[in-house]
Design an enzyme around this catalytic site. Structure first.
Site, short mmCIF file in Angstrom:
data_model
loop_
_atom_site.label_atom_id
_atom_site.label_comp_id
_atom_site.label_asym_id
_atom_site.label_seq_id
_atom_site.Cartn_x
_atom_site.Cartn_y
_atom_site.Cartn_z
CE1 TYR A 67 -3.40 2.81 0.78
CE2 TYR A 67 -1.90 3.42 2.55
CZ TYR A 67 -2.98 3.71 1.75
OH TYR A 67 -3.63 4.90 1.90
CB SER A 68 0.96 4.32 0.24
OG SER A 68 1.44 5.62 0.07
CG PHE A 69 7.33 3.95 0.66
CD1 PHE A 69 8.18 4.41 -0.33
CD2 PHE A 69 7.85 3.11 1.64
CE1 PHE A 69 9.53 4.06 -0.34
CE2 PHE A 69 9.19 2.76 1.63
CZ PHE A 69 10.03 3.24 0.64
N GLY A 71 4.03 -0.21 -1.70
CA GLY A 71 3.99 -0.79 -3.03
C GLY A 71 5.38 -0.87 -3.64
#
Length: 102
Positions: A67-69, A71
């Protein structure tokens, strides 16, 4: 793999939709804070999270969600797992953007 905050709590709602017979492991990045080198090199952080993941589940298949960073970290984890010959890797990116640094 959580975002920059390092907490897996953001996945709580998602877990309600995963069958109880499916093992799910949250990688708590924040708990690695006593090792600053992990936060300066995405490859080193990813390798450490893979080590932890494989200590609990040595063999795949692996479904890696970032999720987000997180990723970027999940992408690097999938890359390293594939390079190590692990064939059963599914990568899922949520609200993520691949950066040049990753």
């Amino acid at each position: 793999v959580p975002g920059l905050g390092g907490h897996v709590f953001s996945y709580r709602t998602l877990l309600e939709h995963i069958p109880i017979d499916r093992p799910v492991f949250g990688l708590q990045v924040q708990e690695l804070g006593d090792r600053p080198e992990l936060f300066t090199d995405l490859r080193v952080l990813s390798a450490e999270l893979i080590r932890q993941m494989r200590s609990v589940r040595p063999q795949g298949p692996y479904y890696v969600l970032g999720y987000s960073f997180g990723g970027n970290v999940a992408f690097e984890m999938a890359r390293q797992l594939e390079a190590a010959g692990v064939a059963d890797v599914l990568l899922v990116l949520a609200n993520s953007e691949r950066s040049e640094a990753a």
